[in-house]
Write a protein that holds these residues in place. Sequence first.
Motif, PDB file in Angstrom:
ATOM      1  N   MET A   1       0.853  -1.181   0.000  1.00 50.31           N
ATOM      2  CA  MET A   1       0.000   0.000   0.000  1.00 50.31           C
ATOM      3  C   MET A   1       0.892   1.235   0.000  1.00 50.31           C
ATOM      4  SD  MET A   1      -2.997   1.171   2.697  1.00 50.31           S
ATOM      5  CE  MET A   1      -4.216   0.057   2.043  1.00 50.31           C
ATOM      6  N   ASN A   2       0.515   2.206  -0.807  1.00 50.40           N
ATOM      7  CA  ASN A   2       1.216   3.485  -0.815  1.00 50.40           C
ATOM      8  C   ASN A   2       0.199   4.577  -0.462  1.00 50.40           C
ATOM      9  OD1 ASN A   2      -0.221   4.227  -3.209  1.00 50.40           O
ATOM     10  ND2 ASN A   2       1.312   3.191  -4.456  1.00 50.40           N
ATOM     11  N   ILE A   3       0.647   5.810  -0.437  1.00 49.78           N
ATOM     12  CA  ILE A   3      -0.231   6.899  -0.001  1.00 49.78           C
ATOM     13  C   ILE A   3      -1.438   7.059  -0.924  1.00 49.78           C
ATOM     14  CG2 ILE A   3       1.105   8.709  -1.163  1.00 49.78           C
ATOM     15  CD1 ILE A   3      -0.719   8.986   2.239  1.00 49.78           C
ATOM     16  N   GLU A   4      -1.251   6.851  -2.222  1.00 49.08           N
ATOM     17  CA  GLU A   4      -2.373   6.963  -3.153  1.00 49.08           C
ATOM     18  C   GLU A   4      -3.403   5.864  -2.908  1.00 49.08           C
ATOM     19  OE1 GLU A   4       0.863   6.968  -4.303  1.00 49.08           O
ATOM     20  OE2 GLU A   4       1.056   9.096  -4.770  1.00 49.08           O
ATOM     21  N   ASP A   5      -2.916   4.645  -2.650  1.00 51.03           N
ATOM     22  CA  ASP A   5      -3.821   3.531  -2.336  1.00 51.03           C
ATOM     23  C   ASP A   5      -4.591   3.816  -1.047  1.00 51.03           C
ATOM     24  OD1 ASP A   5      -2.854   2.120  -4.560  1.00 51.03           O
ATOM     25  OD2 ASP A   5      -1.367   1.027  -3.351  1.00 51.03           O
TER      26      ASP A   5
ATOM     27  N   ALA B   1       3.425   5.666   7.619  1.00 51.82           N
ATOM     28  CA  ALA B   1       2.738   4.985   8.705  1.00 51.82           C
ATOM     29  C   ALA B   1       1.355   5.604   8.831  1.00 51.82           C
ATOM     30  CB  ALA B   1       3.511   5.140  10.014  1.00 51.82           C
ATOM     31  N   ILE B   2       0.443   4.853   9.445  1.00 57.10           N
ATOM     32  CA  ILE B   2      -0.898   5.370   9.687  1.00 57.10           C
ATOM     33  C   ILE B   2      -1.252   5.183  11.154  1.00 57.10           C
ATOM     34  CG2 ILE B   2      -1.758   5.085   7.339  1.00 57.10           C
ATOM     35  CD1 ILE B   2      -3.061   2.459   8.162  1.00 57.10           C
ATOM     36  N   ASN B   3      -2.029   6.116  11.683  1.00 56.12           N
ATOM     37  CA  ASN B   3      -2.616   5.968  13.008  1.00 56.12           C
ATOM     38  C   ASN B   3      -4.062   5.564  12.809  1.00 56.12           C
ATOM     39  OD1 ASN B   3      -0.257   6.823  14.147  1.00 56.12           O
ATOM     40  ND2 ASN B   3      -1.058   8.728  14.964  1.00 56.12           N
TER      41      ASN B   3
ATOM     42  N   TYR C   1       2.856  -7.905  16.099  1.00 55.13           N
ATOM     43  CA  TYR C   1       3.511  -7.268  14.964  1.00 55.13           C
ATOM     44  C   TYR C   1       4.493  -6.189  15.430  1.00 55.13           C
ATOM     45  CZ  TYR C   1      -0.419  -9.295  12.365  1.00 55.13           C
ATOM     46  OH  TYR C   1      -1.344 -10.151  11.833  1.00 55.13           O
ATOM     47  N   ALA C   2       5.746  -6.329  15.008  1.00 48.36           N
ATOM     48  CA  ALA C   2       6.762  -5.337  15.369  1.00 48.36           C
ATOM     49  C   ALA C   2       6.480  -3.973  14.739  1.00 48.36           C
ATOM     50  CB  ALA C   2       8.141  -5.834  14.946  1.00 48.36           C
ATOM     51  N   SER C   3       5.716  -3.946  13.645  1.00 45.39           N
ATOM     52  CA  SER C   3       5.445  -2.689  12.945  1.00 45.39           C
ATOM     53  C   SER C   3       4.279  -1.909  13.557  1.00 45.39           C
ATOM     54  CB  SER C   3       5.171  -2.961  11.463  1.00 45.39           C
ATOM     55  OG  SER C   3       4.074  -3.827  11.327  1.00 45.39           O
ATOM     56  N   ILE C   4       3.692  -2.409  14.643  1.00 49.85           N
ATOM     57  CA  ILE C   4       2.578  -1.721  15.300  1.00 49.85           C
ATOM     58  C   ILE C   4       3.008  -1.271  16.687  1.00 49.85           C
ATOM     59  CG2 ILE C   4       0.203  -1.921  16.115  1.00 49.85           C
ATOM     60  CD1 ILE C   4      -0.272  -3.971  13.903  1.00 49.85           C
ATOM     61  N   THR C   5       2.826   0.015  16.946  1.00 46.09           N
ATOM     62  CA  THR C   5       3.228   0.617  18.218  1.00 46.09           C
ATOM     63  C   THR C   5       2.111   1.530  18.726  1.00 46.09           C
ATOM     64  OG1 THR C   5       4.277   2.459  17.050  1.00 46.09           O
ATOM     65  CG2 THR C   5       5.696   0.578  17.606  1.00 46.09           C
ATOM     66  N   PRO C   6       2.194   1.956  19.991  1.00 42.45           N
ATOM     67  CA  PRO C   6       1.230   2.953  20.464  1.00 42.45           C
ATOM     68  C   PRO C   6       1.344   4.215  19.613  1.00 42.45           C
ATOM     69  CG  PRO C   6       2.430   2.001  22.308  1.00 42.45           C
ATOM     70  CD  PRO C   6       3.105   1.531  21.055  1.00 42.45           C
TER      71      PRO C   6
ATOM     72  N   ARG D   1       3.365   1.019  10.929  1.00 46.15           N
ATOM     73  CA  ARG D   1       4.355   1.380   9.924  1.00 46.15           C
ATOM     74  C   ARG D   1       4.092   0.549   8.672  1.00 46.15           C
ATOM     75  NH1 ARG D   1       7.218   0.565  14.271  1.00 46.15           N
ATOM     76  NH2 ARG D   1       8.444  -1.158  13.473  1.00 46.15           N
ATOM     77  N   ILE D   2       3.971   1.226   7.541  1.00 46.66           N
ATOM     78  CA  ILE D   2       3.706   0.568   6.251  1.00 46.66           C
ATOM     79  C   ILE D   2       5.062   0.331   5.601  1.00 46.66           C
ATOM     80  CG2 ILE D   2       2.393   0.652   4.111  1.00 46.66           C
ATOM     81  CD1 ILE D   2       0.566   1.050   6.516  1.00 46.66           C
ATOM     82  N   ASN D   3       5.597  -0.856   5.830  1.00 48.56           N
ATOM     83  CA  ASN D   3       6.955  -1.152   5.360  1.00 48.56           C
ATOM     84  C   ASN D   3       7.039  -2.442   4.554  1.00 48.56           C
ATOM     85  OD1 ASN D   3       6.609  -3.060   7.333  1.00 48.56           O
ATOM     86  ND2 ASN D   3       8.065  -2.147   8.773  1.00 48.56           N
ATOM     87  N   GLY D   4       5.887  -2.927   4.074  1.00 44.40           N
ATOM     88  CA  GLY D   4       5.882  -4.121   3.251  1.00 44.40           C
ATOM     89  C   GLY D   4       5.732  -5.420   4.021  1.00 44.40           C
ATOM     90  N   THR D   5       5.695  -5.359   5.351  1.00 43.29           N
ATOM     91  CA  THR D   5       5.553  -6.587   6.138  1.00 43.29           C
ATOM     92  C   THR D   5       4.096  -6.995   6.329  1.00 43.29           C
ATOM     93  OG1 THR D   5       5.583  -5.388   8.249  1.00 43.29           O
ATOM     94  CG2 THR D   5       7.708  -6.154   7.389  1.00 43.29           C
ATOM     95  N   LEU D   6       3.165  -6.094   6.035  1.00 47.07           N
ATOM     96  CA  LEU D   6       1.738  -6.375   6.190  1.00 47.07           C
ATOM     97  C   LEU D   6       1.061  -6.283   4.828  1.00 47.07           C
ATOM     98  CD1 LEU D   6       1.229  -4.099   9.312  1.00 47.07           C
ATOM     99  CD2 LEU D   6       1.330  -6.595   9.314  1.00 47.07           C
ATOM    100  N   SER D   7       0.109  -7.152   4.584  1.00 46.54           N
ATOM    101  CA  SER D   7      -0.579  -7.147   3.297  1.00 46.54           C
ATOM    102  C   SER D   7      -1.560  -5.977   3.212  1.00 46.54           C
ATOM    103  CB  SER D   7      -1.337  -8.458   3.095  1.00 46.54           C
ATOM    104  OG  SER D   7      -2.457  -8.516   3.964  1.00 46.54           O
ATOM    105  N   ASP D   8      -1.859  -5.581   1.990  1.00 42.49           N
ATOM    106  CA  ASP D   8      -2.873  -4.533   1.785  1.00 42.49           C
ATOM    107  C   ASP D   8      -4.214  -4.974   2.363  1.00 42.49           C
ATOM    108  OD1 ASP D   8      -0.922  -3.082   0.513  1.00 42.49           O
ATOM    109  OD2 ASP D   8      -1.886  -3.110  -1.458  1.00 42.49           O
TER     110      ASP D   8
END
Length: 117
Positions: A1-5, A46-48, A63-68, A81-88
Amino acid sequence: MNIEDLRDYCMSKKGTTEEFPFDETTLVFKVMGRMYVLTDLESEFAINLKCDPDKAVELREQYASITPAFHMNKTHWATIRINGTLSDAQLQKWIDESYQLVAAKLTRKQKEELNNL
């Protein structure tokens, strides 16, 4: 996923608007005027998202890519954090859940208005 998606997906949801209420780089998606997704256009992508408190703890442990969420109520918001480790598909599911949590707290009048869109 990118910002446009991300933008396309959020804007496809009923009653969603986008704005920059805090500064010129923090893009916020709202349903009927209430935030459900935030992202900073200049930082690491990243998204909140609004999140059930118990689920937020579970996701952070899994998931290491999810934080408070930074600058948010850490009990009810998570940063992903959108870093390719999670699927769209997984990201879309969490966006849907955030949207639904926020929509569930709308006033009766707002819910009726949303249903009529």
